[in-house]
Design a protein around this motif. Structure first.
Motif: not given
Ligand SMILES: [Cu+2]
Length: 172
Positions: A135-159
């Protein structure tokens, strides 16, 4: 024929239990996705939205690092890139917890969250192995309204990285 005879001989020799134990180690179905708030692939898996193959493997949206698409460049999952498919938009606060469900705990470099092409949060695991849920706590700062969030998990030992898009309404 020859193979069959050999296999039969092996089975008789008691090697069968070893074979059975090693077969499920296939990495093909073993990765991760965001399940809260429900990502697009999570909505497919839950039947919230009618989808193709992605509904059977919401954890498999894997592609090269650095992409910005919800499908991670996978043609067979291209419906995830369709903003007009009727995805459920989750009302969230200015600070929101995102939860990943991992079916394989790959050692991790970073977790990133983007909105409109800008990075809003990054968490550096330094190559550590994550738990089954992250789990991560994400602060959207000044953003509001309808938004599309792209979440990315970068693997350490592959490209590669894993991708998930989450439709939210910030402050909604
Ligand atoms: Cu994996």
């Amino acid at each position: 024929m020859h193979f069959k005879r050999k296999l039969a001989a092996s089975l008789g020799a008691g090697i069968a239990p070893l074979l059975v134990l090693t077969l499920p180690a296939s990495p093909a179905s073993a990765h991760g996705y965001v399940d809260s708030p429900p990502s697009r692939q999570a909505q497919c898996a839950a039947g919230t939205v009618e989808c193709g193959d992605i509904k059977y493997e919401p954890q498999s949206v894997e592609g090269p690092k650095g992409l910005t698409s919800c499908s991670g460049g996978n043609q067979k999952f291209s419906e995830l890139d369709d903003d007009s498919k009727g995805w459920t938009v989750t009302p969230v606060g200015k600070s929101t917890e995102f939860k990943w469900h991992l079916t394989a705990r790959h050692s991790t470099s970073t977790w990133q969250y983007f909105v409109g092409g800008s990075k809003v949060a990054e968490f550096d695991d330094g190559g550590a192995q994550p738990g089954e849920t992250v789990t991560h706590q994400v602060d959207f700062g000044g953003l509001s309204g309808k938004q599309k969030v792209l979440a990315v998990w970068n693997i350490a030992d592959t490209a590669n990285a894993f991708y998930a898009c989450i439709d939210v309404n910030i402050g909604g």
